[in-house]
Write an enzyme that holds these catalytic residues in place. Structure first.
Site, PDB file in Angstrom:
ATOM      1  N   CYS A   1      22.378  23.874 -75.592  1.00  0.00           N
ATOM      2  CA  CYS A   1      23.691  24.162 -76.178  1.00  0.00           C
ATOM      3  C   CYS A   1      24.522  22.885 -76.079  1.00  0.00           C
ATOM      4  CB  CYS A   1      24.312  25.318 -75.393  1.00  0.00           C
ATOM      5  SG  CYS A   1      25.953  25.747 -75.940  1.00  0.00           S
TER       6      CYS A   1
ATOM      7  N   CYS B   1      38.790  31.725 -75.694  1.00  0.00           N
ATOM      8  CA  CYS B   1      37.865  30.630 -75.410  1.00  0.00           C
ATOM      9  C   CYS B   1      38.510  29.607 -74.475  1.00  0.00           C
ATOM     10  CB  CYS B   1      37.449  29.970 -76.721  1.00  0.00           C
ATOM     11  SG  CYS B   1      36.486  28.472 -76.483  1.00  0.00           S
TER      12      CYS B   1
ATOM     13  N   GLY C   1      33.904  22.687 -78.683  1.00  0.00           N
ATOM     14  CA  GLY C   1      34.324  22.141 -79.971  1.00  0.00           C
ATOM     15  C   GLY C   1      33.864  22.925 -81.181  1.00  0.00           C
ATOM     16  N   GLU C   2      34.506  22.624 -82.297  1.00  0.00           N
ATOM     17  CA  GLU C   2      34.162  23.239 -83.579  1.00  0.00           C
ATOM     18  C   GLU C   2      33.352  22.206 -84.375  1.00  0.00           C
ATOM     19  OE1 GLU C   2      34.158  26.146 -85.390  1.00  0.00           O
ATOM     20  OE2 GLU C   2      33.233  24.736 -86.771  1.00  0.00           O
TER      21      GLU C   2
ATOM     22  N   SER D   1      27.160  26.812 -84.976  1.00  0.00           N
ATOM     23  CA  SER D   1      28.056  27.952 -84.831  1.00  0.00           C
ATOM     24  C   SER D   1      29.446  27.517 -85.257  1.00  0.00           C
ATOM     25  CB  SER D   1      28.070  28.396 -83.361  1.00  0.00           C
ATOM     26  OG  SER D   1      28.971  29.459 -83.171  1.00  0.00           O
TER      27      SER D   1
ATOM     28  N   SER E   1      31.435  32.944 -86.180  1.00  0.00           N
ATOM     29  CA  SER E   1      32.174  33.668 -85.145  1.00  0.00           C
ATOM     30  C   SER E   1      33.209  34.558 -85.817  1.00  0.00           C
ATOM     31  CB  SER E   1      32.848  32.662 -84.208  1.00  0.00           C
ATOM     32  OG  SER E   1      31.853  31.899 -83.564  1.00  0.00           O
ATOM     33  N   LEU E   2      32.910  35.833 -85.905  1.00  0.00           N
ATOM     34  CA  LEU E   2      33.766  36.753 -86.670  1.00  0.00           C
ATOM     35  C   LEU E   2      34.821  37.417 -85.785  1.00  0.00           C
ATOM     36  CD1 LEU E   2      34.130  37.800 -89.561  1.00  0.00           C
ATOM     37  CD2 LEU E   2      32.539  39.653 -89.025  1.00  0.00           C
ATOM     38  N   HIS E   3      34.401  38.156 -84.803  1.00  0.00           N
ATOM     39  CA  HIS E   3      35.265  38.693 -83.751  1.00  0.00           C
ATOM     40  C   HIS E   3      36.265  39.776 -84.150  1.00  0.00           C
ATOM     41  CE1 HIS E   3      33.527  35.495 -81.495  1.00  0.00           C
ATOM     42  NE2 HIS E   3      34.247  34.549 -82.052  1.00  0.00           N
TER      43      HIS E   3
ATOM     44  N   ASN F   1      33.278  36.432 -71.629  1.00  0.00           N
ATOM     45  CA  ASN F   1      33.224  35.805 -70.309  1.00  0.00           C
ATOM     46  C   ASN F   1      34.630  35.411 -69.913  1.00  0.00           C
ATOM     47  OD1 ASN F   1      30.323  35.788 -69.866  1.00  0.00           O
ATOM     48  ND2 ASN F   1      30.301  34.484 -71.665  1.00  0.00           N
TER      49      ASN F   1
ATOM     50  N   CYS G   1      28.817  31.490 -72.575  1.00  0.00           N
ATOM     51  CA  CYS G   1      29.602  31.249 -73.797  1.00  0.00           C
ATOM     52  C   CYS G   1      31.085  31.267 -73.482  1.00  0.00           C
ATOM     53  CB  CYS G   1      29.399  32.374 -74.804  1.00  0.00           C
ATOM     54  SG  CYS G   1      27.750  32.531 -75.380  1.00  0.00           S
TER      55      CYS G   1
HETATM   56  N1  SAH Z   1      33.417  26.470 -82.200  1.00  0.00           N
HETATM   57  C1  SAH Z   1      32.242  27.165 -82.520  1.00  0.00           C
HETATM   58  C2  SAH Z   1      31.122  26.943 -81.529  1.00  0.00           C
HETATM   59  C3  SAH Z   1      31.462  26.916 -80.082  1.00  0.00           C
HETATM   60  S1  SAH Z   1      31.912  28.447 -79.364  1.00  0.00           S
HETATM   61  C4  SAH Z   1      32.523  28.636 -82.698  1.00  0.00           C
HETATM   62  O1  SAH Z   1      33.600  29.080 -82.370  1.00  0.00           O
HETATM   63  O2  SAH Z   1      31.653  29.316 -83.234  1.00  0.00           O
HETATM   64  C5  SAH Z   1      30.354  29.299 -79.274  1.00  0.00           C
HETATM   65  C6  SAH Z   1      30.481  30.819 -79.244  1.00  0.00           C
HETATM   66  O3  SAH Z   1      31.048  31.257 -78.011  1.00  0.00           O
HETATM   67  C7  SAH Z   1      31.372  31.358 -80.357  1.00  0.00           C
HETATM   68  O4  SAH Z   1      30.801  32.480 -80.976  1.00  0.00           O
HETATM   69  C8  SAH Z   1      32.583  31.762 -79.588  1.00  0.00           C
HETATM   70  O5  SAH Z   1      33.306  32.728 -80.280  1.00  0.00           O
HETATM   71  C9  SAH Z   1      32.011  32.248 -78.293  1.00  0.00           C
HETATM   72  N2  SAH Z   1      32.982  32.325 -77.210  1.00  0.00           N
HETATM   73  C10 SAH Z   1      34.059  31.542 -77.026  1.00  0.00           C
HETATM   74  N3  SAH Z   1      34.713  31.916 -75.915  1.00  0.00           N
HETATM   75  C11 SAH Z   1      34.032  32.941 -75.376  1.00  0.00           C
HETATM   76  C12 SAH Z   1      34.184  33.712 -74.191  1.00  0.00           C
HETATM   77  N4  SAH Z   1      35.174  33.479 -73.323  1.00  0.00           N
HETATM   78  N5  SAH Z   1      33.286  34.668 -73.945  1.00  0.00           N
HETATM   79  C13 SAH Z   1      32.256  34.883 -74.791  1.00  0.00           C
HETATM   80  N6  SAH Z   1      32.053  34.178 -75.912  1.00  0.00           N
HETATM   81  C14 SAH Z   1      32.926  33.207 -76.203  1.00  0.00           C
HETATM   82 FE1  SF4 Z   2      36.981  26.195 -80.674  1.00  0.00          FE
HETATM   83 FE2  SF4 Z   2      34.846  27.791 -80.945  1.00  0.00          FE
HETATM   84 FE3  SF4 Z   2      36.380  27.883 -78.739  1.00  0.00          FE
HETATM   85 FE4  SF4 Z   2      37.349  28.790 -81.054  1.00  0.00          FE
HETATM   86  S1  SF4 Z   2      35.599  29.631 -79.908  1.00  0.00           S
HETATM   87  S2  SF4 Z   2      38.425  27.479 -79.593  1.00  0.00           S
HETATM   88  S3  SF4 Z   2      36.445  27.366 -82.483  1.00  0.00           S
HETATM   89  S4  SF4 Z   2      35.137  26.186 -79.392  1.00  0.00           S
END
Ligand code: SAH
Ligand code: SF4
Length: 383
Positions: free
Chosen positions: A105, A119, A168-169, A200, A222-224, A301, A344
């Site tokens: 990862c 996040c 990061g994105e 992702s 990442s839909l959520h 998490n 994650c």
């Molecule tokens: N920026 C990108 C990739 C990094 S985050 C994105 O957002 O997709 C990778 C994954 O971890 C994403 O699906 C994100 O939504 C998820 N994620 C971020 N914070 C999280 C958390 N606290 N618990 C579980 N998943 C989380």
């Molecule tokens: Fe950035 Fe992905 Fe975290 Fe959203 S989930 S803040 S896009 S790293």
């Protein structure tokens, strides 16, 4: 003059560099193989490389790894490294071993400007994009370090899958990302198939469209949330690229994607996005758009500043059940490396926020609804 870091050059760029030195293109392939397949950093050790080229490289080029700040190993075999990228920034990389595969990862930025509520990286703010060399240095280090550490037989790869799911994105660092992806796929590099490399994204629509043409690897979106109102609250980027646009980009991506479905990630947040009604709304949403997809439900998490908690297990199961009963594939992600904060969304590294942090602080607190209609009582699980 600073020596150029060859970890930042894909094979075309390396060929152009070698041609600039008056060398034939095929020399670049030899050099590329030494660096990425053998893990060599010292030009003198590259025995079949023309001495003339080796001599020219000295002083103007180098294979410069990232400094390892720390390493933590989880009881489940997961390993997390913190890499120092200078100026007070550090990024994290996580190795997740599973039966028959090793997933890495990788981080794409120091921090993240998207600022998702749930996040930990997003809460830290944004410092800067990583360069291609810094992205590749994570893979280069992990692959060659693990081959030795795990004592792998000659020719066996330590890393079989890459997910751009670290800090990061990735699609907000597109220019650096694409050459890195090409090096991962290159048969003279890491030789990973397009379905074993996953980007992702939180939904940077124009870049999903470009990736489709430039380097269509697997994507996870990442839909959520099942609607724009909630998604905009959780993933601020949704205000710019709402769900309809995102889905249109996903549909178009499917034409060239290595798999015939899109993976949607859905982070399960207690009382926020996890009710049975929201699961049904999600079913309707994807049915309306006619999108072929799979859901990956990620138990949230927690980290202290989020003010959020993870949905109870039975609610995650009930949510998955609604999707499954509607004919959708929904899996629940197994949490790995929790004891070392490597799961994650827990990656935080060290980030000097260089954006205006007060903008983020002014956001309204998140609305948490506790659905009294609750969820169907959890089904008895077969032992
Ligand atoms: N920026 C990108 C990739 C990094 S985050 C994105 O957002 O997709 C990778 C994954 O971890 C994403 O699906 C994100 O939504 C998820 N994620 C971020 N914070 C999280 C958390 N606290 N618990 C579980 N998943 C989380
Ligand atoms: Fe950035 Fe992905 Fe975290 Fe959203 S989930 S803040 S896009 S790293």
């Amino acid at each position: 003059m600073n020596a150029v870091n060859l970890l930042g050059y894909d094979r075309d760029a390396l060929a152009a560099f070698c041609e600039g030195l008056g060398e034939k293109r095929f020399r670049a392939t030899q050099l590329f193989r030494w660096i990425h397949q053998k893990g060599a950093a010292d030009f003198t050790a590259m025995s079949d490389l023309a001495k003339s080229l080796r001599d020219k490289l000295h002083g103007i080029a180098e294979v410069r790894p990232l400094a390892v700040g720390s390493e933590q190993a989880s009881s489940d075999g997961t390993i997390k490294w913190l890499f120092d990228v200078g100026a007070g920034d550090a990024v994290e990389t996580v190795f997740i071993p599973e039966d028959g595969r090793g997933t890495l990862c990788i981080s794409s930025q120091a921090g993240c400007a998207v600022g998702c509520r749930f996040c930990s990286t997003g809460h830290q703010g944004f410092s800067r994009n990583l360069s291609t060399a810094e992205i590749m240095a994570q893979l280069w280090f992990a692959e060659h370090h693990l081959r030795q550490r795990l004592n792998l037989p000659e020719g066996q790869r330590a890393i079989t899958n890459v997910v751009m799911m670290g800090m990061g994105e990735p699609l907000q660092n597109y220019a650096a990302l694409v050459p890195a992806l090409r090096m991962m796929l290159d048969d003279h590099g890491y030789g990973l198939s397009r379905r074993r490399v996953t980007v992702s994204t939180s939904g940077v629509v124009p870049m999903i469209e470009r990736l489709r043409d430039d380097c269509p690897v697997a994507i996870a979106v990442s839909l959520h949330a099942p609607n724009d109102a909630l998604r905009s609250d959780l993933v601020p980027l949704n205000r710019k690229y709402p769900i309809a646009e995102l889905f249109a980009a996903c549909l178009a991506y499917l034409d060239k994607a290595p798999r015939d479905f899109i993976t949607f990630e859905y982070c399960m947040l207690d009382g926020v996005n996890d009710s049975a009604a929201q699961a049904r709304e999600l079913v309707t949403l994807v049915a309306e758009q006619g999108i072929s997809c799979k859901f990956n439900l990620i138990p949230f998490n927690p980290f202290p500043q989020s003010g959020l908690t993870c949905s109870p297990r039975e609610r995650v199961l009930a949510f998955a059940q609604v999707l499954q009963e509607a004919g959708l594939v929904a899996t629940i992600r197994k949490t790995r490396g929790e004891d070392i904060d490597a799961a994650c969304g827990q990656l935080a590294g060290e980030v000097q926020d260089r954006t205006n942090a007060s903008v983020r602080m002014t956001r309204a607190p998140i609305r948490i609804h506790r659905p009294e209609h609750a969820i169907a009582p959890p089904r008895a699980r077969t032992p």
